[in-house]
Enzyme design. Structure first.
Site, PDB file in Angstrom:
ATOM      1  CD  GLU A 145      -4.133  29.585 -13.900  1.00 52.97           C
ATOM      2  OE1 GLU A 145      -3.157  30.079 -13.308  1.00 52.97           O
ATOM      3  OE2 GLU A 145      -4.393  29.779 -15.102  1.00 52.97           O
ATOM      4  CG  ASN A 147      -6.393  29.839 -17.727  1.00 54.35           C
ATOM      5  OD1 ASN A 147      -5.942  30.946 -17.452  1.00 54.35           O
ATOM      6  ND2 ASN A 147      -5.913  28.713 -17.198  1.00 54.35           N
ATOM      7  CD  GLU A 160       0.065  34.518 -14.565  1.00 54.02           C
ATOM      8  OE1 GLU A 160       0.148  35.485 -15.333  1.00 54.02           O
ATOM      9  OE2 GLU A 160      -0.419  33.411 -14.888  1.00 54.02           O
TER      10      GLU A 160
HETATM   11  P1  C2E Z   1      -1.747  30.795 -17.853  1.00 54.69           P
HETATM   12  O1  C2E Z   1      -3.193  30.933 -17.595  1.00 54.69           O
HETATM   13  O2  C2E Z   1      -0.927  32.023 -17.722  1.00 54.69           O
HETATM   14  O3  C2E Z   1      -1.220  29.656 -16.905  1.00 54.69           O
HETATM   15  C1  C2E Z   1      -0.021  29.644 -16.338  1.00 54.69           C
HETATM   16  C2  C2E Z   1       0.948  28.865 -17.141  1.00 54.69           C
HETATM   17  O4  C2E Z   1       2.248  29.099 -16.652  1.00 54.69           O
HETATM   18  C3  C2E Z   1       0.746  27.342 -16.995  1.00 54.69           C
HETATM   19  O5  C2E Z   1       1.178  26.760 -18.162  1.00 54.69           O
HETATM   20  C4  C2E Z   1       1.703  26.997 -15.894  1.00 54.69           C
HETATM   21  O6  C2E Z   1       2.131  25.653 -15.898  1.00 54.69           O
HETATM   22  C5  C2E Z   1       2.862  27.918 -16.204  1.00 54.69           C
HETATM   23  N1  C2E Z   1       3.669  28.206 -15.011  1.00 54.69           N
HETATM   24  C6  C2E Z   1       3.254  28.383 -13.755  1.00 54.69           C
HETATM   25  N2  C2E Z   1       4.290  28.665 -12.940  1.00 54.69           N
HETATM   26  C7  C2E Z   1       5.390  28.710 -13.701  1.00 54.69           C
HETATM   27  C8  C2E Z   1       6.771  28.962 -13.429  1.00 54.69           C
HETATM   28  O7  C2E Z   1       7.200  29.180 -12.335  1.00 54.69           O
HETATM   29  N3  C2E Z   1       7.635  28.914 -14.471  1.00 54.69           N
HETATM   30  C9  C2E Z   1       7.169  28.650 -15.745  1.00 54.69           C
HETATM   31  N4  C2E Z   1       8.101  28.631 -16.704  1.00 54.69           N
HETATM   32  N5  C2E Z   1       5.882  28.403 -16.034  1.00 54.69           N
HETATM   33  C10 C2E Z   1       4.987  28.428 -15.016  1.00 54.69           C
HETATM   34  P2  C2E Z   1       0.362  25.747 -18.921  1.00 54.69           P
HETATM   35  O8  C2E Z   1      -0.370  24.870 -18.002  1.00 54.69           O
HETATM   36  O9  C2E Z   1       1.206  25.174 -19.972  1.00 54.69           O
HETATM   37  O10 C2E Z   1      -0.748  26.678 -19.595  1.00 54.69           O
HETATM   38  C11 C2E Z   1      -0.420  27.577 -20.548  1.00 54.69           C
HETATM   39  C12 C2E Z   1      -1.542  28.450 -20.914  1.00 54.69           C
HETATM   40  O11 C2E Z   1      -2.555  27.686 -21.528  1.00 54.69           O
HETATM   41  C13 C2E Z   1      -2.226  29.088 -19.713  1.00 54.69           C
HETATM   42  O12 C2E Z   1      -1.551  30.219 -19.312  1.00 54.69           O
HETATM   43  C14 C2E Z   1      -3.561  29.392 -20.278  1.00 54.69           C
HETATM   44  O13 C2E Z   1      -3.513  30.614 -20.950  1.00 54.69           O
HETATM   45  C15 C2E Z   1      -3.763  28.285 -21.239  1.00 54.69           C
HETATM   46  N6  C2E Z   1      -4.646  27.280 -20.637  1.00 54.69           N
HETATM   47  C16 C2E Z   1      -4.356  26.281 -19.780  1.00 54.69           C
HETATM   48  N7  C2E Z   1      -5.443  25.609 -19.441  1.00 54.69           N
HETATM   49  C17 C2E Z   1      -6.456  26.209 -20.092  1.00 54.69           C
HETATM   50  C18 C2E Z   1      -7.862  25.977 -20.171  1.00 54.69           C
HETATM   51  O14 C2E Z   1      -8.422  25.107 -19.514  1.00 54.69           O
HETATM   52  N8  C2E Z   1      -8.583  26.818 -20.963  1.00 54.69           N
HETATM   53  C19 C2E Z   1      -7.998  27.815 -21.654  1.00 54.69           C
HETATM   54  N9  C2E Z   1      -8.787  28.580 -22.416  1.00 54.69           N
HETATM   55  N10 C2E Z   1      -6.700  28.060 -21.616  1.00 54.69           N
HETATM   56  C20 C2E Z   1      -5.938  27.260 -20.841  1.00 54.69           C
HETATM   57 MG    MG Z   2      -0.832  33.676 -17.002  1.00 52.92          MG
HETATM   58 MG    MG Z   3      -4.281  31.528 -16.270  1.00 52.18          MG
END
Ligand code: C2E
Ligand code: MG
Ligand code: MG
Length: 760
Positions: A527, A588, A713
């Site tokens: 992802e 995303n 997830e």
């Molecule tokens: P998401 O799509 O649900 O992505 C998963 C988020 O959970 C990611 O955070 C990831 O680092 C985190 N994660 C994965 N495994 C674990 C785990 O085991 N424990 C914990 N505590 N966290 C975990 P991240 O990278 O901070 O992204 C947060 C949100 O930001 C994403 O949720 C997504 O909704 C958004 N996002 C990230 N990149 C993009 C993008 O390119 N475009 C858009 N529109 N949204 C984005």
């Molecule tokens: Mg998610």
């Molecule tokens: Mg996602």
């Protein structure tokens, strides 16, 4: 041209020889004129008959001139023949009548030719004005001619023959008429220079001969005619040459010299007046000149009056236009309300006084959706309706303004209505559907009361902050500005600006989190997650800037970047590690992106550009994004038809997750981390963990029933993996299985685990 010049040169040589050594007979003086005019006639004939590029109007002019020259040539040839026949009595012989008749007829024909040349295209008053100008110019010149040339000729000691006098007079008058007319010919089919040269061909020789005759006596001037008269044909030949070279461009307006002509004529009629004032005898020819001067003066008066009326009319028009312009620059074209410029002007003026100054900033909520869904026509009519409503509510108590787009304002000064009361009334009025489309539109209102000594900028900024805060607090409400309200707004605005700069400076990076088979840890996909490599703050996570990017709309270009980058990288992995290396590359997508009408074509473009097969691309959307109406729904179905897989992200956290699965072409559900947290805890007591397990179980069963893939997830431990496997989950994502990493790290992982077993 050369031939006519040669005749003139011969005439000069003869005249000099005759006057110095007395060579030849005086009758020779009569030969040069018909020779010259005959040659000029040939030149005109060739132009009028052979030039294919000639305009019909010009051809008609030159044909008439040709006729005139022909008749004049016959006259002078007759004269020469007559003089030769009576060489002995030549000195005392007067001009035979047929000669005078021919030359006079030639002059009349030439004047006719000039009369038919069109002047500048004009109409109405302008036409009259021009006619007056020409009459004044003609009368003025004619009066002077009369005074200076014709009258002295008539009363000379050695009077001219009647015919000769009549001829010279006619020629001169014709020349004056032609000159006054010619001044107003503003280019066009007959070349300006050509027509002037032809007019001069009659006037110049006749004038010079008249002067010579008056000065030295008629008989003494005869030899000199051999020099002067052939100049006429030379001028005609020059005119022909000018017409040949002419470029029939657009017609010009008369030049300045034409405007000056009547004034010159007025000055000219003063000559006899001045002469009389200084004691010249008041004989009858002088009286005629004086009468002409009076007539000219009267005409000038009429002309002045016309000019005055014209000026008054122009002035009136200018004033009306000025007023209209003034209105246009200070009012909005669509709604007719005051515009931003007038608003600022009034606000600044009000702030210099001592009275109360209040600004209400009224911004329509979600107006963009109306424009997007129903078109700009409907949007415009809605704005007009809002403007009317605003005008009705504000009344005469304040100035309603359209600041721009969907933003309105009200300026309250002095003892106007209470601002909060007015805001309440406006919001209440907006709870009813407006415009002929019966649309319901709401607004957020910010109120700012000017502090003493405040600037217009400060008041507007405060109103903006208050309006923005009203939007933040859930829209459809008003907020009155209070100190300290600006900080979060300003921080947001700053962040928006910084994001723009970051996009331009390529500060965004994409990291990839492995999606892994729970049994055996094989990597089956990634992802893509965006990061901001901030120049001072270091690596910034999406939680800190995605909301701002969504609000400012910058998520659209940012998302496009992530999309391109992910497709490119995934295609590169497939090329390097084989077609089975990865089954999915997810990224995303925000609701705002799905609203973008170009989104589907952007995706298609990114796939085509990278060569990534469409079934390998997964677009992750959240429930709240999916439930955004027609446009989003249409985009999602179109993406599904293209073979792209859609994943429901953070599944289970929304309100209508289950029903959504039916209404939306999802291929994958991603069980939200909150249901995975603590899923492994089994302490025998019914509680939170049980509830989570129940949801996790329901989701997997539903997914199986609907034929959807699942991803759990946020998997953080081996125990969770076991629990998930027990529940039936086969694929997971989480820190335990692999943290988000750079593309290079993913490459290393892929290199290690070749070959990959395909996903079930
Ligand atoms: P998401 O799509 O649900 O992505 C998963 C988020 O959970 C990611 O955070 C990831 O680092 C985190 N994660 C994965 N495994 C674990 C785990 O085991 N424990 C914990 N505590 N966290 C975990 P991240 O990278 O901070 O992204 C947060 C949100 O930001 C994403 O949720 C997504 O909704 C958004 N996002 C990230 N990149 C993009 C993008 O390119 N475009 C858009 N529109 N949204 C984005
Ligand atoms: Mg998610
Ligand atoms: Mg996602």
């Amino acid at each position: 041209m050369l031939a006519t010049a040669a005749v003139a040169a011969l005439g000069t040589v003869w005249c000099v020889l005759f006057l110095t050594v007395g060579a030849g007979s005086e009758v020779l003086a009569y030969v040069f004129v018909p020779a010259g005019t005959a040659l000029a006639g040939v030149a005109v004939h060739r132009l009028a008959g052979r030039d294919p590029g000639l305009d019909p109007v010009a051809r008609r002019f030159w044909r008439t001139i040709e006729l005139a020259i022909g008749v004049i040539t016959i006259g002078y040839a007759w004269l020469a023949a007559d003089m030769f026949a009576h060489a002995a009595e030549a000195r005392t012989r007067s001009m035979p009548v047929p000669v005078a008749a021919c030359v006079a007829a030639g002059c009349v024909i030439a004047v006719g030719a000039f009369a038919r040349v069109p002047v500048a295209p004009t109409g109405g008053v302008e036409r009259w004005r021009m006619a007056l100008d020409r009459t004044i110019a003609f009368l003025g010149c004619a009066a002077v001619l009369w005074y200076a040339a014709l009258a002295p000729m008539l009363s000379a000691r050695e009077p001219w023959s009647r015919q000769a006098t009549l001829l010279v007079g006619l020629l001169l008058l014709a020349a004056v008429a032609a000159a006054t007319k010619v001044s107003y010919v503003a280019g066009g089919p007959v070349d300006r220079a050509a027509i002037r040269l032809v007019a001069a061909s009659g006037g110049v020789p006749a004038g010079v001969v008249a002067v010579l005759a008056v000065r030295f006596g008629y008989l003494a001037s005869v030899p000199a005619q051999a020099i002067v008269m052939p100049l006429g044909p030379v001028l005609v030949a020059l005119g022909v040459a000018a017409q040949r070279r002419a470029d029939p461009g657009p017609r010009r307006r008369p030049s300045r010299s034409d405007v000056l002509l009547p004034y010159l004529a007025v000055a000219a009629v003063d000559v006899p007046l001045v002469a009389v004032a200084f004691g010249a005898p008041l004989r009858w020819p002088v009286r005629i000149a004086l009468i002409a001067a009076v007539v000219v003066t009267a005409l000038v008066t009429v002309r002045q009056y016309l000019a005055y009326r014209e000026n008054a009319r122009l002035l009136r028009n200018t004033r009306v236009q000025e007023a209209r312009l003034q209105y246009e620059v200070s009012h909005d074209g669509l709604t007719g309300l005051a515009n931003r410029a007038l608003f600022r002007e009034r606000l600044a003026a009000a702030l210099t006084g001592s009275g109360r100054v209040v600004v209400l900033l009224v911004d329509l909520d979600d107006f963009k959706t109306v424009n997007d869904l129903l078109g700009h026509g409907v949007g415009d009519r809605l704005l007009v309706s809002v403007a009317r409503l605003l005008q009705a509510e504000v009344g005469y108590g304040g100035l309603p303004v359209r600041v721009g787009g969907d933003e309105f304002a009200v300026l309250l000064t002095g003892a106007g209505p209470d601002p909060e009361e007015l805001a309440r009334r406006l919001l209440a009025a907006l709870t009813h559907p407006i415009s002929e489309h019966r649309l319901l539109v709401q607004a957020s209102i910010g109120i700012a009361v000017a502090e003493p000594g405040a600037t217009a900028d400060a008041v507007l900024r405060d109103a903006d902050v208050a309006m923005y805060t009203a939007k933040q607090q859930g829209k459809a409400d008003f907020v009155r500005y209070a100190d300290g309200m600006g900080e979060p707004v300003l921080a947001h605005m700053r962040l928006g600006g910084e994001l723009r700069r970051a996009l331009d400076n390529d500060e965004f990076r994409v990291v990839y989190q492995p999606i892994v088979r729970l049994a055996g840890n094989a990597l089956i996909g990634v992802e893509a997650l965006v990061r901001w490599q901030h120049p001072t703050r270091g690596l910034v996570g999406p939680a800190e800037f995605i909301p701002a990017a969504e609000r400012t709309g910058l998520i659209v270009p940012l998302g496009r970047f992530v999309l391109r980058e992910t497709c490119r990288q995934a295609a590169a992995w497939l090329a390097e590690f084989g077609a089975d290396a990865l089954t999915e590359a997810g990224l995303n997508v925000s609701a705002r992106q799905l609203h973008d009408p170009d989104f589907v074509s952007d995706v298609a473009g990114a796939l085509a550009e990278s060569g990534l097969p469409c079934e390998r691309l997964v677009l992750e959307v959240t429930e709240s994004a999916v439930l955004r109406g027609q446009q989003v729904s249409r985009a999602l179905y179109e993406l599904d038809r293209m073979g792209i897989r859609l994943a429901l992200d953070d599944f289970g956290t929304g309100e209508s997750s289950l029903s959504l699965l039916r209404a939306f072409p999802a291929a994958i559900v991603k069980l939200d981390k909150s249901f995975v947290d603590g899923i492994e805890i089994d302490d025998g007591h019914p509680g939170a963990a049980d509830a989570r397990q129940a949801v996790a179980r329901a989701v997997i069963q539903l997914a199986h029933a609907l034929g959807l893939d699942t991803v759990a997830e946020g998997v953080e431990s081996a125990e969770q993996v076991t629990a998930l496997l027990d529940l039936g989950y086969t694929v997971g994502q989480g820190f335990h299985l692999g943290e988000p990493m750079t593309a290079a790290d993913v490459s290393r992982l892929l290199a290690r685990q070749q070959p990959v077993t395909p996903r079930l």
